[in-house]
Design a protein around this motif. Sequence first.
Motif, PDB file in Angstrom:
ATOM      1  N   SER A 177      66.801  36.275  78.244  1.00 46.23           N
ATOM      2  CA  SER A 177      67.683  37.009  79.148  1.00 46.23           C
ATOM      3  C   SER A 177      68.729  37.803  78.362  1.00 46.23           C
ATOM      4  O   SER A 177      69.367  37.270  77.462  1.00 46.23           O
ATOM      5  CB  SER A 177      68.371  36.027  80.100  1.00 46.23           C
ATOM      6  OG  SER A 177      69.214  36.727  80.981  1.00 46.23           O
ATOM      7  N   GLY A 178      68.864  39.080  78.715  1.00 45.03           N
ATOM      8  CA  GLY A 178      69.838  39.946  78.049  1.00 45.03           C
ATOM      9  C   GLY A 178      69.344  40.522  76.734  1.00 45.03           C
ATOM     10  O   GLY A 178      70.016  41.343  76.122  1.00 45.03           O
ATOM     11  N   GLU A 179      68.169  40.084  76.282  1.00 47.59           N
ATOM     12  CA  GLU A 179      67.596  40.583  75.021  1.00 47.59           C
ATOM     13  C   GLU A 179      66.134  40.978  75.211  1.00 47.59           C
ATOM     14  O   GLU A 179      65.286  40.737  74.357  1.00 47.59           O
ATOM     15  CB  GLU A 179      67.731  39.524  73.927  1.00 47.59           C
ATOM     16  CG  GLU A 179      69.176  39.206  73.598  1.00 47.59           C
ATOM     17  CD  GLU A 179      69.317  38.213  72.462  1.00 47.59           C
ATOM     18  OE1 GLU A 179      68.361  37.460  72.175  1.00 47.59           O
ATOM     19  OE2 GLU A 179      70.394  38.194  71.856  1.00 47.59           O
ATOM     20  N   PHE A 180      65.860  41.582  76.348  1.00 43.68           N
ATOM     21  CA  PHE A 180      64.507  41.995  76.691  1.00 43.68           C
ATOM     22  C   PHE A 180      63.895  42.890  75.622  1.00 43.68           C
ATOM     23  O   PHE A 180      62.702  42.829  75.341  1.00 43.68           O
ATOM     24  CB  PHE A 180      64.534  42.706  78.047  1.00 43.68           C
ATOM     25  CG  PHE A 180      63.223  43.254  78.485  1.00 43.68           C
ATOM     26  CD1 PHE A 180      62.157  42.413  78.755  1.00 43.68           C
ATOM     27  CD2 PHE A 180      63.035  44.618  78.634  1.00 43.68           C
ATOM     28  CE1 PHE A 180      60.933  42.919  79.161  1.00 43.68           C
ATOM     29  CE2 PHE A 180      61.824  45.132  79.037  1.00 43.68           C
ATOM     30  CZ  PHE A 180      60.776  44.277  79.313  1.00 43.68           C
ATOM     31  N   TYR A 181      64.727  43.726  75.004  1.00 45.05           N
ATOM     32  CA  TYR A 181      64.233  44.662  73.997  1.00 45.05           C
ATOM     33  C   TYR A 181      63.522  43.946  72.850  1.00 45.05           C
ATOM     34  O   TYR A 181      62.603  44.488  72.243  1.00 45.05           O
ATOM     35  CB  TYR A 181      65.370  45.537  73.453  1.00 45.05           C
ATOM     36  CG  TYR A 181      66.306  44.802  72.525  1.00 45.05           C
ATOM     37  CD1 TYR A 181      66.091  44.825  71.152  1.00 45.05           C
ATOM     38  CD2 TYR A 181      67.389  44.064  73.011  1.00 45.05           C
ATOM     39  CE1 TYR A 181      66.937  44.135  70.291  1.00 45.05           C
ATOM     40  CE2 TYR A 181      68.233  43.394  72.161  1.00 45.05           C
ATOM     41  CZ  TYR A 181      68.001  43.420  70.807  1.00 45.05           C
ATOM     42  OH  TYR A 181      68.827  42.726  69.955  1.00 45.05           O
ATOM     43  N   LYS A 182      63.932  42.706  72.542  1.00 43.86           N
ATOM     44  CA  LYS A 182      63.299  41.969  71.442  1.00 43.86           C
ATOM     45  C   LYS A 182      61.845  41.643  71.758  1.00 43.86           C
ATOM     46  O   LYS A 182      61.043  41.476  70.844  1.00 43.86           O
ATOM     47  CB  LYS A 182      64.073  40.685  71.141  1.00 43.86           C
ATOM     48  CG  LYS A 182      65.403  40.942  70.467  1.00 43.86           C
ATOM     49  CD  LYS A 182      66.093  39.641  70.121  1.00 43.86           C
ATOM     50  CE  LYS A 182      67.406  39.881  69.407  1.00 43.86           C
ATOM     51  NZ  LYS A 182      68.116  38.624  69.106  1.00 43.86           N
ATOM     52  N   ARG A 183      61.524  41.561  73.027  1.00 45.00           N
ATOM     53  CA  ARG A 183      60.148  41.307  73.436  1.00 45.00           C
ATOM     54  C   ARG A 183      59.358  42.605  73.545  1.00 45.00           C
ATOM     55  O   ARG A 183      58.240  42.707  73.076  1.00 45.00           O
ATOM     56  CB  ARG A 183      60.140  40.579  74.785  1.00 45.00           C
ATOM     57  CG  ARG A 183      58.754  40.215  75.251  1.00 45.00           C
ATOM     58  CD  ARG A 183      58.780  39.429  76.535  1.00 45.00           C
ATOM     59  NE  ARG A 183      57.571  38.622  76.635  1.00 45.00           N
ATOM     60  CZ  ARG A 183      57.075  38.211  77.761  1.00 45.00           C
ATOM     61  NH1 ARG A 183      57.663  38.462  78.904  1.00 45.00           N
ATOM     62  NH2 ARG A 183      55.963  37.491  77.767  1.00 45.00           N
ATOM     63  N   GLU A 184      59.962  43.605  74.167  1.00 46.43           N
ATOM     64  CA  GLU A 184      59.221  44.828  74.491  1.00 46.43           C
ATOM     65  C   GLU A 184      59.172  45.847  73.355  1.00 46.43           C
ATOM     66  O   GLU A 184      58.150  46.506  73.158  1.00 46.43           O
ATOM     67  CB  GLU A 184      59.816  45.464  75.749  1.00 46.43           C
ATOM     68  CG  GLU A 184      58.969  46.580  76.291  1.00 46.43           C
ATOM     69  CD  GLU A 184      58.789  46.533  77.794  1.00 46.43           C
ATOM     70  OE1 GLU A 184      58.744  47.612  78.383  1.00 46.43           O
ATOM     71  OE2 GLU A 184      58.676  45.444  78.372  1.00 46.43           O
ATOM     72  N   LEU A 185      60.247  45.987  72.606  1.00 43.44           N
ATOM     73  CA  LEU A 185      60.299  47.007  71.559  1.00 43.44           C
ATOM     74  C   LEU A 185      59.167  46.874  70.530  1.00 43.44           C
ATOM     75  O   LEU A 185      58.505  47.874  70.219  1.00 43.44           O
ATOM     76  CB  LEU A 185      61.666  46.999  70.869  1.00 43.44           C
ATOM     77  CG  LEU A 185      61.877  48.061  69.789  1.00 43.44           C
ATOM     78  CD1 LEU A 185      61.758  49.469  70.372  1.00 43.44           C
ATOM     79  CD2 LEU A 185      63.229  47.874  69.124  1.00 43.44           C
ATOM     80  N   PRO A 186      58.885  45.681  69.992  1.00 45.01           N
ATOM     81  CA  PRO A 186      57.782  45.586  69.026  1.00 45.01           C
ATOM     82  C   PRO A 186      56.437  46.013  69.624  1.00 45.01           C
ATOM     83  O   PRO A 186      55.615  46.613  68.924  1.00 45.01           O
ATOM     84  CB  PRO A 186      57.760  44.110  68.634  1.00 45.01           C
ATOM     85  CG  PRO A 186      59.135  43.612  68.931  1.00 45.01           C
ATOM     86  CD  PRO A 186      59.594  44.398  70.126  1.00 45.01           C
ATOM     87  N   CYS A 187      56.229  45.735  70.898  1.00 43.93           N
ATOM     88  CA  CYS A 187      54.980  46.136  71.559  1.00 43.93           C
ATOM     89  C   CYS A 187      54.876  47.654  71.650  1.00 43.93           C
ATOM     90  O   CYS A 187      53.832  48.239  71.350  1.00 43.93           O
ATOM     91  CB  CYS A 187      54.903  45.520  72.952  1.00 43.93           C
ATOM     92  SG  CYS A 187      54.954  43.724  72.973  1.00 43.93           S
TER      93      CYS A 187
END
Length: 168
Positions: free
Chosen positions: A45-55
């Motif tokens: 939560s609050g760090e969604f970019y860490k999941r989506e950005l690498p993809c």
Amino acid sequence: MKLIIDVAYEGNQAKVVGGFFENWFDDSLVKQSIKIVDNVQDYVSGEFYKRELPCILEFLDEVNLKEIELLIIDGFIYLDDERKKGLGAYLYDSLAEKIPIIGAAKSRFYNNTKYVQEIFRGESKKPLYISAIGIELPEASLLIDKMFGKFRLPSLIKQVDTETKNKW
């Protein structure tokens, strides 16, 4: 060429879909590409970019970025009025600030009013939340507002969104 990117998740895999288009008024994509990414990070939560950005970056590794003049993502540039970076800002930084990014989100993110503009398309009573970096927000909002389609979500964005939900 412009590129719409959306990501869906199943288990520890992500399906990244990219829809390429030329004209803001097109009713169909020039082409669509799909990339399946394994070993995706868990959502925080609050760090969604860490999941989506690498993809997204793994998908973009297979794209000639010199041909891309603008990216549209399902997400926000900033998460709040203090400019806490969201997925769009991190992506913009990752691309050396060379490709403008428009965020077109279907739901509001808390405490985010200064860097987001609501647009109402078609007869929808629910807005799209537009944010932008590398392009002025009013211009980005107008571009999304004028895209082909009579519903809340422009047709091209809907095509990419729908493909993320299709079986992989």
